[in-house]
Design a protein around this motif. Structure first.
Motif, mmCIF file in Angstrom:
data_model
loop_
_atom_site.group_PDB
_atom_site.id
_atom_site.type_symbol
_atom_site.label_atom_id
_atom_site.label_comp_id
_atom_site.label_asym_id
_atom_site.label_seq_id
_atom_site.Cartn_x
_atom_site.Cartn_y
_atom_site.Cartn_z
ATOM 1 N N LYS A 255 -20.254 19.603 46.153
ATOM 2 C CA LYS A 255 -21.697 19.819 46.268
ATOM 3 C C LYS A 255 -22.299 18.814 47.251
ATOM 4 O O LYS A 255 -21.820 17.700 47.391
ATOM 5 C CB LYS A 255 -22.367 19.675 44.898
ATOM 6 C CG LYS A 255 -21.937 20.740 43.900
ATOM 7 C CD LYS A 255 -22.669 20.584 42.569
ATOM 8 C CE LYS A 255 -22.258 21.671 41.593
ATOM 9 N NZ LYS A 255 -22.956 21.554 40.292
ATOM 10 N N LYS B 278 -25.831 21.423 45.824
ATOM 11 C CA LYS B 278 -25.497 22.812 46.118
ATOM 12 C C LYS B 278 -24.075 22.941 46.654
ATOM 13 O O LYS B 278 -23.625 22.133 47.476
ATOM 14 C CB LYS B 278 -26.462 23.384 47.157
ATOM 15 C CG LYS B 278 -27.889 23.537 46.668
ATOM 16 C CD LYS B 278 -28.754 24.185 47.733
ATOM 17 C CE LYS B 278 -30.181 24.389 47.245
ATOM 18 N NZ LYS B 278 -31.018 25.049 48.272
ATOM 19 N N ASP C 91 -23.609 28.486 47.747
ATOM 20 C CA ASP C 91 -24.992 28.671 47.301
ATOM 21 C C ASP C 91 -25.880 29.158 48.438
ATOM 22 O O ASP C 91 -26.816 29.936 48.228
ATOM 23 C CB ASP C 91 -25.561 27.362 46.746
ATOM 24 C CG ASP C 91 -25.008 27.020 45.376
ATOM 25 O OD1 ASP C 91 -24.511 27.944 44.696
ATOM 26 O OD2 ASP C 91 -25.047 25.842 44.990
ATOM 27 N N TYR C 92 -25.589 28.686 49.653
ATOM 28 C CA TYR C 92 -26.402 29.073 50.799
ATOM 29 C C TYR C 92 -26.185 30.546 51.157
ATOM 30 O O TYR C 92 -27.116 31.228 51.587
ATOM 31 C CB TYR C 92 -26.089 28.173 51.995
ATOM 32 C CG TYR C 92 -26.525 26.741 51.784
ATOM 33 C CD1 TYR C 92 -27.838 26.357 51.985
ATOM 34 C CD2 TYR C 92 -25.627 25.768 51.352
ATOM 35 C CE1 TYR C 92 -28.251 25.039 51.783
ATOM 36 C CE2 TYR C 92 -26.023 24.458 51.148
ATOM 37 C CZ TYR C 92 -27.331 24.105 51.359
ATOM 38 O OH TYR C 92 -27.744 22.808 51.142
ATOM 39 N N THR D 36 -28.117 32.527 48.516
ATOM 40 C CA THR D 36 -29.568 32.438 48.692
ATOM 41 C C THR D 36 -30.036 33.218 49.916
ATOM 42 O O THR D 36 -31.013 33.968 49.849
ATOM 43 C CB THR D 36 -30.002 30.960 48.823
ATOM 44 O OG1 THR D 36 -29.597 30.247 47.656
ATOM 45 C CG2 THR D 36 -31.516 30.862 48.966
ATOM 46 N N MET E 270 -28.096 34.513 41.624
ATOM 47 C CA MET E 270 -27.693 33.117 41.475
ATOM 48 C C MET E 270 -27.168 32.850 40.073
ATOM 49 O O MET E 270 -26.203 32.101 39.884
ATOM 50 C CB MET E 270 -28.869 32.192 41.786
ATOM 51 C CG MET E 270 -28.521 30.700 41.704
ATOM 52 S SD MET E 270 -27.137 30.209 42.776
ATOM 53 C CE MET E 270 -27.932 30.375 44.399
ATOM 54 N N VAL F 147 -23.430 31.438 39.192
ATOM 55 C CA VAL F 147 -23.172 30.270 38.350
ATOM 56 C C VAL F 147 -22.218 30.640 37.216
ATOM 57 O O VAL F 147 -21.293 29.879 36.888
ATOM 58 C CB VAL F 147 -24.493 29.700 37.793
ATOM 59 C CG1 VAL F 147 -24.205 28.609 36.757
ATOM 60 C CG2 VAL F 147 -25.358 29.140 38.914
#
Length: 263
Positions: A131, A136, A140-141, A144, A195, A199
């Motif tokens: 991370k 993050k 994650d990018y 998103t 998201m 997770v």
């Protein structure tokens, strides 16, 4: 946010949780400009990933080879503490914001598939589990900044990062559990729900990683017990009972591709 991952909003925290720019580099235009100019000093691979539109796969491969050769000659290593465990990490993989080349590339608007393939081939899988300073993962990018292109890239990354390991473990039941989760993730249009599913998917993989690790530990202890010729009650026997020599460390799972080396 791409140039300096802590964020550039000088008034307040952004909705994505990025801190104010001057909180990281200090007050004043000079300190901010200096930080932006020196953003990728000492991180040529990060720089190439940032300039992905003008970087070819061959250029990136050569840059990584040159960097790894230089680090090998200098024998310089960076020790990072990740969740209380020390891991030896090449200094070129993580910048001062905790970002790896994956973070830089995935946070761009249109990541190059060819460059992603180079990173997946050149760097160990566990780098994708690190991370950045904002807490993050690189993926994650992608989750998103959802587009058809990022969706296809995430699918490719998950195939390497997740399913590749499950296949090497010969853990077919686990793979069957993960497939619906990933399909649900890729089909989800709602940002918050997507998201949440991501997770959940990462959490399930972590659970399997822990099970795999404890299984290997148990089998290694079992083999050691057999080699020493002692049973669990401390008595030595000429004819060993494999069942009694088993050292239980909390796992009841056997990884077929590992058992053949430990049995």
């Amino acid at each position: 946010n791409l140039v300096l991952p802590q964020g550039s909003n000088a008034e307040s925290n952004s909705f994505q949780g990025c801190t104010r720019l001057h909180d990281h580099v200090g007050e004043g235009a000079d300190s901010i400009v200096a930080a932006l100019v020196a953003r990728f000093d000492g991180f040529p691979v990060h720089k190439m990933c940032y300039d992905h539109s003008s970087t070819t796969a061959q250029d990136l491969c050569q840059c990584i080879e040159d960097q790894q050769e230089m680090e090998s000659d200098d024998a310089e290593e960076l020790r990072l503490c990740i969740e209380g465990q020390e891991q030896e990490v090449e200094a070129s993989l993580v910048d001062e914001f905790g970002m790896t080349p994956f973070h830089i590339l995935f946070s761009s608007s249109e990541p190059s598939e060819e460059l992603v393939e180079v990173l997946l081939y050149r760097f160990p899988y566990y780098v994708l589990g690190w991370k950045d300073a904002n807490g993050k993962l690189a993926m994650d990018y992608l989750v998103t900044n959802w587009t058809q292109e990022s969706k296809l890239l995430l699918q490719m990354v998950l195939q390497s990062w997740m399913f590749g390991r499950l296949e090497r473990w010969c853990a077919k039941p686990w793979r069957f559990v993960m497939i619906p989760l990933v399909n649900s993730l890729l089909a989800e249009d709602d940002k918050d729900r997507r998201m949440t599913v991501f997770v959940e998917t990462c959490s399930k993989l972590k659970q399997y990683e822990n099970a795999e690790s404890t299984s290997i530990l148990e089998m290694a202890l079992w083999k050691g017990q057999l080699k020493r010729g002692w049973s669990n009650d401390g008595t030595k026997r000429q004819t060993l009972d494999r069942g009694e020599c088993r050292c239980v460390c909390g796992s009841n799972i056997v990884i077929p591709s590992v058992a053949m080396f430990l049995g």
